[in-house]
Design a protein around this motif. Sequence first.
Motif, PDB file in Angstrom:
ATOM      1  N   TYR A 130      15.816   6.964   1.148  1.00 16.72           N
ATOM      2  CA  TYR A 130      15.406   8.253   1.722  1.00 16.72           C
ATOM      3  C   TYR A 130      15.320   8.190   3.244  1.00 16.72           C
ATOM      4  O   TYR A 130      14.690   9.046   3.879  1.00 16.72           O
ATOM      5  N   GLN A 131      15.946   7.165   3.818  1.00 11.93           N
ATOM      6  CA  GLN A 131      16.073   7.010   5.275  1.00 11.93           C
ATOM      7  C   GLN A 131      14.709   6.986   5.967  1.00 11.93           C
ATOM      8  O   GLN A 131      14.496   7.615   7.003  1.00 11.93           O
ATOM      9  N   LEU A 132      13.785   6.237   5.387  1.00  8.22           N
ATOM     10  CA  LEU A 132      12.470   6.034   5.972  1.00  8.22           C
ATOM     11  C   LEU A 132      12.264   4.559   6.287  1.00  8.22           C
ATOM     12  O   LEU A 132      12.777   3.688   5.578  1.00  8.22           O
ATOM     13  N   ASN A 133      11.511   4.285   7.346  1.00 15.37           N
ATOM     14  CA  ASN A 133      11.196   2.916   7.725  1.00 15.37           C
ATOM     15  C   ASN A 133       9.910   2.455   7.034  1.00 15.37           C
ATOM     16  O   ASN A 133       9.062   3.282   6.671  1.00 15.37           O
ATOM     17  N   PRO A 134       9.720   1.148   6.851  1.00 12.83           N
ATOM     18  CA  PRO A 134       8.523   0.659   6.149  1.00 12.83           C
ATOM     19  C   PRO A 134       7.214   1.009   6.840  1.00 12.83           C
ATOM     20  O   PRO A 134       6.177   1.102   6.191  1.00 12.83           O
ATOM     21  N   GLU A 135       7.232   1.217   8.187  1.00 15.30           N
ATOM     22  CA  GLU A 135       6.003   1.561   8.893  1.00 15.30           C
ATOM     23  C   GLU A 135       5.404   2.883   8.411  1.00 15.30           C
ATOM     24  O   GLU A 135       4.218   3.156   8.619  1.00 15.30           O
ATOM     25  N   VAL A 136       6.221   3.691   7.757  1.00 15.01           N
ATOM     26  CA  VAL A 136       5.753   4.980   7.255  1.00 15.01           C
ATOM     27  C   VAL A 136       4.721   4.797   6.149  1.00 15.01           C
ATOM     28  O   VAL A 136       3.763   5.565   6.029  1.00 15.01           O
ATOM     29  N   MET A 137       4.880   3.755   5.360  1.00 11.45           N
ATOM     30  CA  MET A 137       4.088   3.592   4.135  1.00 11.45           C
ATOM     31  C   MET A 137       2.776   2.869   4.423  1.00 11.45           C
ATOM     32  O   MET A 137       2.753   1.779   4.999  1.00 11.45           O
ATOM     33  N   CYS A 138       1.669   3.488   4.010  1.00 17.21           N
ATOM     34  CA  CYS A 138       0.355   2.849   4.103  1.00 17.21           C
ATOM     35  C   CYS A 138      -0.247   2.800   2.708  1.00 17.21           C
ATOM     36  O   CYS A 138      -0.557   3.845   2.116  1.00 17.21           O
ATOM     37  N   PHE A 139      -0.390   1.602   2.164  1.00 21.82           N
ATOM     38  CA  PHE A 139      -0.934   1.429   0.823  1.00 21.82           C
ATOM     39  C   PHE A 139      -2.453   1.364   0.882  1.00 21.82           C
ATOM     40  O   PHE A 139      -3.029   0.614   1.679  1.00 21.82           O
ATOM     41  N   GLU A 140      -3.108   2.147   0.037  1.00 23.89           N
ATOM     42  CA  GLU A 140      -4.567   2.170  -0.006  1.00 23.89           C
ATOM     43  C   GLU A 140      -5.076   1.206  -1.076  1.00 23.89           C
ATOM     44  O   GLU A 140      -4.670   1.280  -2.230  1.00 23.89           O
ATOM     45  N   LEU A 141      -5.965   0.301  -0.651  1.00 27.39           N
ATOM     46  CA  LEU A 141      -6.607  -0.644  -1.559  1.00 27.39           C
ATOM     47  C   LEU A 141      -8.010  -0.142  -1.853  1.00 27.39           C
ATOM     48  O   LEU A 141      -8.806   0.028  -0.936  1.00 27.39           O
ATOM     49  N   SER A 142      -8.309   0.098  -3.098  1.00 28.29           N
ATOM     50  CA  SER A 142      -9.613   0.633  -3.444  1.00 28.29           C
ATOM     51  C   SER A 142     -10.652  -0.469  -3.504  1.00 28.29           C
ATOM     52  O   SER A 142     -10.436  -1.526  -4.092  1.00 28.29           O
ATOM     53  N   GLU A 143     -11.825  -0.173  -2.886  1.00 28.64           N
ATOM     54  CA  GLU A 143     -12.940  -1.116  -2.934  1.00 28.64           C
ATOM     55  C   GLU A 143     -13.616  -1.105  -4.306  1.00 28.64           C
ATOM     56  O   GLU A 143     -14.441  -1.964  -4.617  1.00 28.64           O
ATOM     57  N   ARG A 144     -13.247  -0.138  -5.140  1.00 26.98           N
ATOM     58  CA  ARG A 144     -13.873  -0.025  -6.461  1.00 26.98           C
ATOM     59  C   ARG A 144     -13.395  -1.121  -7.411  1.00 26.98           C
ATOM     60  O   ARG A 144     -13.958  -1.313  -8.480  1.00 26.98           O
ATOM     61  N   THR A 145     -12.312  -1.807  -7.034  1.00 30.48           N
ATOM     62  CA  THR A 145     -11.810  -2.940  -7.814  1.00 30.48           C
ATOM     63  C   THR A 145     -11.934  -4.201  -6.978  1.00 30.48           C
ATOM     64  O   THR A 145     -11.611  -4.199  -5.793  1.00 30.48           O
ATOM     65  N   ASP A 146     -12.397  -5.295  -7.591  1.00 33.20           N
ATOM     66  CA  ASP A 146     -12.590  -6.549  -6.857  1.00 33.20           C
ATOM     67  C   ASP A 146     -11.244  -7.234  -6.651  1.00 33.20           C
ATOM     68  O   ASP A 146     -10.778  -8.001  -7.481  1.00 33.20           O
ATOM     69  N   LEU A 147     -10.614  -6.945  -5.520  1.00 34.18           N
ATOM     70  CA  LEU A 147      -9.311  -7.533  -5.213  1.00 34.18           C
ATOM     71  C   LEU A 147      -9.425  -8.948  -4.681  1.00 34.18           C
ATOM     72  O   LEU A 147      -8.427  -9.645  -4.524  1.00 34.18           O
ATOM     73  N   THR A 148     -10.649  -9.381  -4.377  1.00 30.91           N
ATOM     74  CA  THR A 148     -10.835 -10.729  -3.831  1.00 30.91           C
ATOM     75  C   THR A 148     -10.822 -11.788  -4.935  1.00 30.91           C
ATOM     76  O   THR A 148     -10.766 -12.974  -4.643  1.00 30.91           O
ATOM     77  N   ALA A 149     -10.899 -11.370  -6.199  1.00 33.12           N
ATOM     78  CA  ALA A 149     -10.987 -12.332  -7.304  1.00 33.12           C
ATOM     79  C   ALA A 149      -9.631 -12.856  -7.736  1.00 33.12           C
ATOM     80  O   ALA A 149      -9.547 -13.811  -8.507  1.00 33.12           O
ATOM     81  N   ASN A 150      -8.547 -12.251  -7.279  1.00 37.87           N
ATOM     82  CA  ASN A 150      -7.200 -12.620  -7.710  1.00 37.87           C
ATOM     83  C   ASN A 150      -6.471 -13.325  -6.571  1.00 37.87           C
ATOM     84  O   ASN A 150      -6.272 -12.769  -5.493  1.00 37.87           O
TER      85      ASN A 150
END
Length: 631
Positions: A130-150
């Motif tokens: 779709y002719q977009l650069n990667p800087e366009v995308m911002c992924f949101e990480l939810s604090e409601r899930t413990d992402l530090t455990a993996n």
Amino acid sequence: MHLCAFSHQQITMPEISKDSLAQTDFLSRAREALVYALQPVVNIHTGGVYGYEALLRGVNELGFANVHGLLAEAWTLGCAAELDSFLRELAIVHFVQLPNAERYRLFFNLDPQLLAMERPEQTLALLQRYQLNPEVMCFELSERTDLTANSGIAAAITAYRHARFQFAIDDFGSGYAGLRLLYEHPPELLKIDRFFISGMAKDHRKRLFVANTVQLAHVMGIQVIAEGVETEKELLACREAGCDLVQGYLISYPQLCIDALRQNYEQISHINQRDRREVHSDFVLIEERLERIPPLLINAGIKAMFEAFRQHKAHTIIPLLDNAERPLGLIHEADIKEHIYSIYGRDLILNPAFTRSLPDFARPCPVIDIHASVERLLAAFSANVNPAGLIVTQDARYLGFISATALLQLIEQKNLAVARDQNPLTKLPGNIPIHSYVSRILEAPNQMRHLAYFDFDHFKAFNDHYGFRLGDRAILMFAELLQKELANSTWFIGHIGGDDFFSGIENATTEHVVSQIQQLLIKFSADVQSLYDPEDRQRGFIRARDRAGDERDMPLMRCSAALIEMRPGDHYRCVETLGRVIAGMKHQAKASQSGLVFRHDHDARGSAQTIIDEVLPPTIDCDYSSESSNN
């Protein structure tokens, strides 16, 4: 072109990993029902759009209460990856219909359980389609899930970052392991949960939490988004706390129709202009010191880098920008000298076979919005290791560069300006900012306003008897008490000079204001006795000369206050007129038993107002004078 209609036919459903009728049915129904709405994320000062969050709609039609239920069902059926791939493309297809979509960021909520298995190649290919650069995308990480455990999370985030994707922590403050997530995976952006934004203007603890969170984020070079802002008061409170960006119903509801979205939400700048508490000279100071160093775009090429240094010999750095003119860092001349001065170095990096690109030569650099304060610039500079300076942006686009030398000059200018406008003893705002505050108050006749004038009683006798050193201690004691008892960011506090102080507040209730002022006076009367000798304190007076030069018994010091309430519709011609009214009240306050005189004056038509008796404690003297403020 009308863009409200949206078709799913352009998106190809991924191969189903298991030959399951339930999977096929689930994904087919998802394809028919699910759509994305976009909600703008804007600059808190100007309303310029920074990006859009993709918010999933149609979940209820599939029989799920929320998105979490939808994702849980996908995991149960074994097609979570297929659903996520479809949703990612669905969001991108909708986003790319925006005019100049490549200039904004798309905030997309990742399925936290899939993150450990994520690799950026698939999304890179999708964006390229779709002719977009990667800087366009911002992924949101939810604090409601413990992402530090993996343990796989860190590798996935590193891979995405290497590919130039952005990350934001969503719902900060609402879940668990938030600080650890912030520490282990520091994002580019931090979104403060709506719980802390709601009612923040009236909740001191919420303001304290948000302000400290913003300060921590800024030290780490992270921008802060206030989520769920719905009222002007919440916006202004978030701005005072230092938030950079804002999102919520006050700006725009999530929109399914692209035509309903704008590139600038002017109501934000209008709100800021109406509320002039934030107006300061830092913007002008920063703009004066800004160097407009010509930048390079990310795809400019190595040859362009050498040519830029050759043309601009006075500059030892070049800002590097992405294709949307957002800063990526600084290219330092010192880092390429080894190539310039070696025998084959220059020819080597100009060789097409050489794999290094401009981002490989860029160092990180703090990025600051032009509307930030000088203190914010200094904090960002100090938080980084040996930065050359600061990149300054406006609505996330490159504007210029502040060198370390220019920053020192800025700080010196700011200190001189502050010293001019503040009292040298208490460091509180002095007569110039007090006059500006009162002038602004008089221009807002449709708001409830309270102004208080404080003056010590029997201060001269104390000062003559005990000396200037203890006199200054009494003044500092009251200044500190004033800031503590009126511990509310909506209070303005100033020091007129000597033992005269001033404070003001807008849109507060009579009961609240009167109670705070009364407690302040009571506390000072008790605390100031600690400055007297035990014998004088026990007698309750000192032997000293009065203003006429006669020696007599002088009571212990206290503070009196003239408190005036201006209701919507009340009008005063000018600061001087108001000053004469307060001067008359001051004499009444000194002669009163309580030390506090409260007055509500007439509205512009001269009709008398009344005060509800229950509002005022019985120890407060009330002035119900019928004298018009305009006479």
